[in-house]
Design a protein around this motif. Structure first.
Motif, PDB file in Angstrom:
ATOM      1  N   CYS A  73      -8.505  69.032  33.913  1.00  0.00           N
ATOM      2  CA  CYS A  73      -9.228  67.974  34.625  1.00  0.00           C
ATOM      3  C   CYS A  73     -10.696  68.368  34.802  1.00  0.00           C
ATOM      4  N   PRO A  74     -11.594  67.374  34.933  1.00  0.00           N
ATOM      5  CA  PRO A  74     -13.012  67.693  35.185  1.00  0.00           C
ATOM      6  C   PRO A  74     -13.182  68.515  36.447  1.00  0.00           C
ATOM      7  N   ASP A  75     -14.269  69.274  36.488  1.00  0.00           N
ATOM      8  CA  ASP A  75     -14.504  70.189  37.606  1.00  0.00           C
ATOM      9  C   ASP A  75     -14.745  69.428  38.908  1.00  0.00           C
ATOM     10  N   ILE A  76     -14.039  69.836  39.943  1.00  0.00           N
ATOM     11  CA  ILE A  76     -14.293  69.393  41.310  1.00  0.00           C
ATOM     12  C   ILE A  76     -14.408  70.650  42.149  1.00  0.00           C
ATOM     13  N   TYR A  77     -15.558  70.833  42.784  1.00  0.00           N
ATOM     14  CA  TYR A  77     -15.796  72.104  43.463  1.00  0.00           C
ATOM     15  C   TYR A  77     -14.788  72.309  44.590  1.00  0.00           C
ATOM     16  N   GLU A  90      -6.320  78.119  36.269  1.00  0.00           N
ATOM     17  CA  GLU A  90      -7.365  78.147  37.289  1.00  0.00           C
ATOM     18  C   GLU A  90      -8.439  79.188  37.019  1.00  0.00           C
ATOM     19  N   TRP A  91      -8.319  79.954  35.935  1.00  0.00           N
ATOM     20  CA  TRP A  91      -9.302  80.994  35.671  1.00  0.00           C
ATOM     21  C   TRP A  91     -10.631  80.423  35.197  1.00  0.00           C
ATOM     22  N   ALA A  92     -10.637  79.179  34.692  1.00  0.00           N
ATOM     23  CA  ALA A  92     -11.877  78.554  34.220  1.00  0.00           C
ATOM     24  C   ALA A  92     -11.744  77.046  34.301  1.00  0.00           C
ATOM     25  N   GLY A  93     -12.833  76.394  34.719  1.00  0.00           N
ATOM     26  CA  GLY A  93     -12.856  74.942  34.788  1.00  0.00           C
ATOM     27  C   GLY A  93     -13.328  74.327  33.486  1.00  0.00           C
ATOM     28  N   LYS A  94     -13.590  73.032  33.534  1.00  0.00           N
ATOM     29  CA  LYS A  94     -13.961  72.282  32.336  1.00  0.00           C
ATOM     30  C   LYS A  94     -15.285  72.761  31.753  1.00  0.00           C
ATOM     31  N   SER A  95     -16.257  73.028  32.615  1.00  0.00           N
ATOM     32  CA  SER A  95     -17.574  73.425  32.122  1.00  0.00           C
ATOM     33  C   SER A  95     -17.546  74.797  31.469  1.00  0.00           C
ATOM     34  N   ILE A  96     -16.863  75.766  32.082  1.00  0.00           N
ATOM     35  CA  ILE A  96     -16.770  77.108  31.501  1.00  0.00           C
ATOM     36  C   ILE A  96     -16.058  77.046  30.155  1.00  0.00           C
ATOM     37  N   ARG A  97     -15.021  76.241  30.067  1.00  0.00           N
ATOM     38  CA  ARG A  97     -14.281  76.106  28.815  1.00  0.00           C
ATOM     39  C   ARG A  97     -15.141  75.463  27.736  1.00  0.00           C
ATOM     40  N   CYS A 178     -21.993  69.188  30.513  1.00  0.00           N
ATOM     41  CA  CYS A 178     -21.622  70.025  31.654  1.00  0.00           C
ATOM     42  C   CYS A 178     -22.813  70.783  32.216  1.00  0.00           C
ATOM     43  N   ASN A 179     -23.827  71.007  31.375  1.00  0.00           N
ATOM     44  CA  ASN A 179     -24.989  71.779  31.800  1.00  0.00           C
ATOM     45  C   ASN A 179     -25.793  71.046  32.861  1.00  0.00           C
ATOM     46  N   GLY A 180     -25.849  69.714  32.751  1.00  0.00           N
ATOM     47  CA  GLY A 180     -26.490  68.918  33.784  1.00  0.00           C
ATOM     48  C   GLY A 180     -27.996  68.879  33.688  1.00  0.00           C
ATOM     49  N   ASN A 181     -28.677  69.999  33.879  1.00  0.00           N
ATOM     50  CA  ASN A 181     -30.126  70.013  33.887  1.00  0.00           C
ATOM     51  C   ASN A 181     -30.677  70.135  32.480  1.00  0.00           C
ATOM     52  N   VAL A 182     -32.002  70.163  32.380  1.00  0.00           N
ATOM     53  CA  VAL A 182     -32.647  70.302  31.078  1.00  0.00           C
ATOM     54  C   VAL A 182     -32.342  71.687  30.528  1.00  0.00           C
ATOM     55  N   PRO A 183     -31.734  71.775  29.351  1.00  0.00           N
ATOM     56  CA  PRO A 183     -31.334  73.099  28.846  1.00  0.00           C
ATOM     57  C   PRO A 183     -32.528  73.961  28.484  1.00  0.00           C
ATOM     58  N   THR A 184     -32.595  75.112  29.074  1.00  0.00           N
ATOM     59  CA  THR A 184     -33.628  76.108  28.769  1.00  0.00           C
ATOM     60  C   THR A 184     -32.980  77.484  28.823  1.00  0.00           C
ATOM     61  N   GLY A 185     -33.622  78.440  28.191  1.00  0.00           N
ATOM     62  CA  GLY A 185     -33.126  79.809  28.239  1.00  0.00           C
ATOM     63  C   GLY A 185     -31.888  79.999  27.387  1.00  0.00           C
ATOM     64  N   TYR A 186     -30.997  80.857  27.854  1.00  0.00           N
ATOM     65  CA  TYR A 186     -29.797  81.187  27.092  1.00  0.00           C
ATOM     66  C   TYR A 186     -28.808  80.026  27.121  1.00  0.00           C
ATOM     67  N   VAL A 187     -28.134  79.817  25.997  1.00  0.00           N
ATOM     68  CA  VAL A 187     -27.118  78.770  25.908  1.00  0.00           C
ATOM     69  C   VAL A 187     -25.868  79.179  26.664  1.00  0.00           C
ATOM     70  N   PHE A 188     -25.486  80.444  26.564  1.00  0.00           N
ATOM     71  CA  PHE A 188     -24.249  80.928  27.168  1.00  0.00           C
ATOM     72  C   PHE A 188     -24.602  81.707  28.433  1.00  0.00           C
ATOM     73  N   ARG A 189     -24.331  81.078  29.578  1.00  0.00           N
ATOM     74  CA  ARG A 189     -24.760  81.579  30.874  1.00  0.00           C
ATOM     75  C   ARG A 189     -23.718  82.492  31.514  1.00  0.00           C
ATOM     76  N   ALA A 194     -14.748  80.587  38.778  1.00  0.00           N
ATOM     77  CA  ALA A 194     -13.895  79.873  37.834  1.00  0.00           C
ATOM     78  C   ALA A 194     -14.523  78.578  37.355  1.00  0.00           C
ATOM     79  N   LYS A 195     -15.363  77.942  38.191  1.00  0.00           N
ATOM     80  CA  LYS A 195     -15.904  76.636  37.835  1.00  0.00           C
ATOM     81  C   LYS A 195     -17.418  76.558  37.928  1.00  0.00           C
TER      82      LYS A 195
END
Length: 307
Positions: A73-77, A90-97, A178-189, A194-195
């Motif tokens: 399911c999509p991430d809900i904090y 539960e080890w990773a949410g949608k964005s991490i995956r 999933c990144n939300g903001n303007v992508p800058t810097g490293y792609v893999f954060r 978990a989320k």
């Protein structure tokens, strides 16, 4: 073990200046131990021991991971306990995956080493369409292990709607959403929980953190992660190009950045064949006329193994 179980901390192992003959710190951080472990692999090879490479990842495993992630399911904090993170999904949410799967696809299709993929920045990626309107990605790396001073040909990757688990355009789009903001810097954060991931562009995911997530991904789809390593995607991509897409060896070397002089053919052979890889065909099925068909070719539709 020494840090947590024995309480030796993270200070380097050294002699106590106040008590000669007594040592303090963490023994695993000793300079002697570090030098020994650095040369251990080379000395084992010289002694005649066969060092097995990491098992190659294949398309079937990537598809299993893709299908498993699609059911999340999509991430809900919400606060997730450490016990819950170790069990289930539960080890990773949608964005991490989404971030991890983009790593898998780029490493697999571009034959990249894990450290090369982790250091990719957003400014190295361009998105456009070809003459027919098919979306594509241009990945331009300024340096690689074999090209420290540049001069690297870019990687062009195209959309693959027939196989979404091998579509780099879809993987990049999912991670950008999933990144939300303007992508800058490293792609893999850097993974913070978990989320959640680091919003700072200078915080790159570490190799240790990636391997932990990769092993959890494999366990989730019922695969033993012990034979796999950071080189599994580079080896798996090489085998995919050779045995599934049936690229000539020369094209694979050119695409992956191997030397054009072919002065070390053993390198490419080690990527195509290893003792750690599972056999793709059972012994009794090589000439079996009733052998199960392969996936249909996208161009001619044939499903025979001689296509």
């Amino acid at each position: 073990m020494f840090s947590r179980e024995f309480g030796r901390g993270v200070q380097p192992w050294m002699e106590n200046l106040l008590l000669p003959g007594k040592f303090i710190g963490n023994p695993s951080l000793s300079v002697v131990v570090s030098q020994y472990m650095t040369s251990l692999r080379r000395r084992r090879v010289r002694a005649g021991e066969i060092v097995a490479s990491a098992r190659a990842i294949d398309e079937t495993t990537l598809k299993a991971i893709y299908d498993s992630d699609s059911s999340v399911c999509p991430d809900i904090y919400q606060v997730v306990s450490r016990r819950a993170q170790k069990t289930g999904k539960e080890w990773a949410g949608k964005s991490i995956r989404a971030m991890l799967f983009l790593f898998y696809i780029l490493s697999f299709l571009c034959l990249l080493r894990s450290d090369e993929t982790l250091r990719i920045k957003w400014e190295w990626i361009e998105c456009d369409t070809d003459a027919t309107g098919n979306p594509r990605i241009k990945l331009s790396l300024p340096f690689r292990k074999t090209h420290q001073t540049g001069g690297i040909a870019p990687f062009w990757l195209y959309g693959n709607p027939k196989k979404p688990w091998l579509c780099p355009v879809r993987a990049l789009s999912n991670w950008m959403l999933c990144n939300g903001n303007v992508p800058t810097g490293y792609v893999f954060r850097s993974k913070q929980s978990a989320k959640t991931f680091s919003l700072r562009g200078d915080k790159m995911m570490s190799s240790a953190s990636f391997m932990e997530c990769f092993r959890r991904h494999l366990l989730e789809v019922g695969i033993d992660p012990r034979p796999y390593g950071t080189h599994s995607f580079r080896r798996g991509g090489c085998q995919y190009l050779a045995m599934v897409l049936r690229w000539p060896i020369r094209n694979i070397c050119s695409w992956g950045g191997w030397a054009d002089s072919f002065d070390n053919p053993g390198t490419i052979f080690k990527y195509l064949l290893s003792l750690s890889d599972s056999p793709s065909v059972q012994r009794e099925d090589y000439f079996n006329p009733n052998r199960s068909k392969c996936d249909p070719c996208g161009e001619c539709g044939r499903t025979c193994w001689c296509a």
